[in-house]
Design a protein around this motif. Structure first.
Motif, PDB file in Angstrom:
ATOM      1  N   ILE A   8      -4.886   7.198   7.084  1.00 54.54           N
ATOM      2  CA  ILE A   8      -5.144   6.451   8.049  1.00 54.54           C
ATOM      3  C   ILE A   8      -3.874   6.760   9.404  1.00 54.54           C
ATOM      4  O   ILE A   8      -3.449   7.821   8.791  1.00 54.54           O
ATOM      5  N   GLU A  13      -1.779   2.366  12.002  1.00 52.80           N
ATOM      6  CA  GLU A  13      -2.266   1.361  11.195  1.00 52.80           C
ATOM      7  C   GLU A  13      -1.270   0.907   9.670  1.00 52.80           C
ATOM      8  O   GLU A  13      -1.269  -0.117   9.543  1.00 52.80           O
ATOM      9  N   PHE A  14      -0.727   2.140   9.494  1.00 49.85           N
ATOM     10  CA  PHE A  14       0.144   1.699   8.488  1.00 49.85           C
ATOM     11  C   PHE A  14       1.418   0.758   8.781  1.00 49.85           C
ATOM     12  O   PHE A  14       1.806  -0.082   8.044  1.00 49.85           O
ATOM     13  N   SER A  73       1.270  -1.544  11.109  1.00 50.26           N
ATOM     14  CA  SER A  73       0.560  -2.739  11.198  1.00 50.26           C
ATOM     15  C   SER A  73       0.390  -3.442   9.812  1.00 50.26           C
ATOM     16  O   SER A  73       0.347  -4.676   9.908  1.00 50.26           O
ATOM     17  N   SER A  74       0.308  -2.800   8.899  1.00 43.73           N
ATOM     18  CA  SER A  74       0.039  -3.058   7.452  1.00 43.73           C
ATOM     19  C   SER A  74       1.306  -3.799   6.695  1.00 43.73           C
ATOM     20  O   SER A  74       1.236  -4.634   5.645  1.00 43.73           O
ATOM     21  N   LEU A  75       2.366  -3.551   7.390  1.00 46.22           N
ATOM     22  CA  LEU A  75       3.728  -3.834   6.863  1.00 46.22           C
ATOM     23  C   LEU A  75       4.131  -5.441   7.185  1.00 46.22           C
ATOM     24  O   LEU A  75       3.643  -5.948   8.117  1.00 46.22           O
ATOM     25  N   ALA A  76       4.480  -6.130   5.983  1.00 45.80           N
ATOM     26  CA  ALA A  76       5.071  -7.561   6.343  1.00 45.80           C
ATOM     27  C   ALA A  76       6.161  -7.562   6.956  1.00 45.80           C
ATOM     28  O   ALA A  76       6.973  -6.603   7.498  1.00 45.80           O
ATOM     29  N   CYS A 100       9.892  -6.376   6.303  1.00 43.57           N
ATOM     30  CA  CYS A 100       9.563  -5.425   5.521  1.00 43.57           C
ATOM     31  C   CYS A 100      10.787  -4.788   4.854  1.00 43.57           C
ATOM     32  O   CYS A 100      11.852  -5.325   5.148  1.00 43.57           O
ATOM     33  N   VAL A 139      -0.780   3.274  -2.302  1.00 43.20           N
ATOM     34  CA  VAL A 139      -0.696   1.861  -2.340  1.00 43.20           C
ATOM     35  C   VAL A 139      -0.735   1.546  -4.080  1.00 43.20           C
ATOM     36  O   VAL A 139      -1.826   1.758  -4.705  1.00 43.20           O
ATOM     37  N   HIS A 189       3.535  -4.985  -4.097  1.00 46.71           N
ATOM     38  CA  HIS A 189       2.908  -3.754  -4.017  1.00 46.71           C
ATOM     39  C   HIS A 189       4.123  -2.868  -3.698  1.00 46.71           C
ATOM     40  O   HIS A 189       5.434  -3.262  -3.301  1.00 46.71           O
ATOM     41  N   SER A 219       4.394   0.953  -1.315  1.00 40.69           N
ATOM     42  CA  SER A 219       3.479   1.948  -0.613  1.00 40.69           C
ATOM     43  C   SER A 219       4.292   3.281  -0.208  1.00 40.69           C
ATOM     44  O   SER A 219       5.346   3.275  -0.037  1.00 40.69           O
ATOM     45  N   CYS A 275       4.080   6.706   2.159  1.00 38.24           N
ATOM     46  CA  CYS A 275       3.680   7.161   3.291  1.00 38.24           C
ATOM     47  C   CYS A 275       3.972   8.446   3.825  1.00 38.24           C
ATOM     48  O   CYS A 275       5.162   8.441   3.859  1.00 38.24           O
TER      49      CYS A 275
END
Length: 200
Positions: free
Chosen positions: A56, A60-61, A63-66, A69, A170, A181, A183, A185
């Motif tokens: 990706i 995008e990575f 944006s996927s983080l809480a 984080c 992931v 989870h 991750s 990267c």
């Protein structure tokens, strides 16, 4: 042997099967090793399974983080300043804090960043993940990583341009009553030889 092919790192194309299968097998071994190591460290049952590996963009990575984080940033040595990110789901991070400090009761999962002491505890696990990832790439690509930072705000995780391609693995983690989870990267730039020669 097949001729090496150029790989277009700017495309969001799905990773070809001849590369994806060895990647999945490689990261499945990482999951099993981490599971065994964690079970010994927290003296309890832990399940770590690979959920997926995909290409990706770095944007995008992020944006996927809480928010907040729990992202540890590792510079990859001899890579021209490129960095990797190891991100812990909040539930997993606080579960680790509780168990590594000897807690045995019900977990409390506050919605806040880790404190400096908590970050140090979780860092020991991040360092282990970094070591396992390095070992998994041995023989393909040298990925020697050193910790350079930690972030709790996704937008502050600035180790690449948003359009740069990254390889994200992931893992799903189960410990006590927590399902969370982890991750990893990696910038595609450091993996160029693996993809250019078909993983061989």
């Amino acid at each position: 042997p097949a001729e090496p092919r150029n790989f277009d790192f700017r495309t969001r194309a799905r990773i070809p099967n001849d590369r994806l299968r060895p990647l999945e097998a490689q990261y499945t071994r990482v999951a099993r090793s981490l599971e065994a190591w964690l079970s010994g460290r927290i003296r309890g049952s832990v399940e770590v399974t690979l959920q997926g590996v995909e290409q990706i963009s770095f944007g995008e990575f992020v944006s996927s983080l809480a928010t907040p984080c729990c992202s540890y940033i590792y510079e990859i040595h001899d890579s021209g300043g490129q960095s990797a990110v190891i991100d812990f789901g909040q539930e997993f991070a606080f579960c680790l804090v509780e168990r590594l400090f000897g807690g045995v009761g019900p977990l409390e999962l506050p919605n806040r960043p880790l404190t400096p002491i908590e970050r140090m505890a979780v860092r020991s696990v991040a360092d282990r993940v970094a070591s396992l990832v390095r070992e998994s790439w041995h023989g393909h690509v040298e990925i020697d990583m050193g910790l350079t930072g930690w972030e709790s705000i996704p937008e502050s995780v600035q180790v690449a341009a948003r359009e740069d391609p990254v390889l994200v693995s992931v893992f799903q983690v189960g410990a006590s009553e927590v399902r969370s989870h982890l991750s990893v990267c990696l910038p595609f730039g450091v993996l160029e030889t693996f993809f250019a020669d078909g993983g061989g």
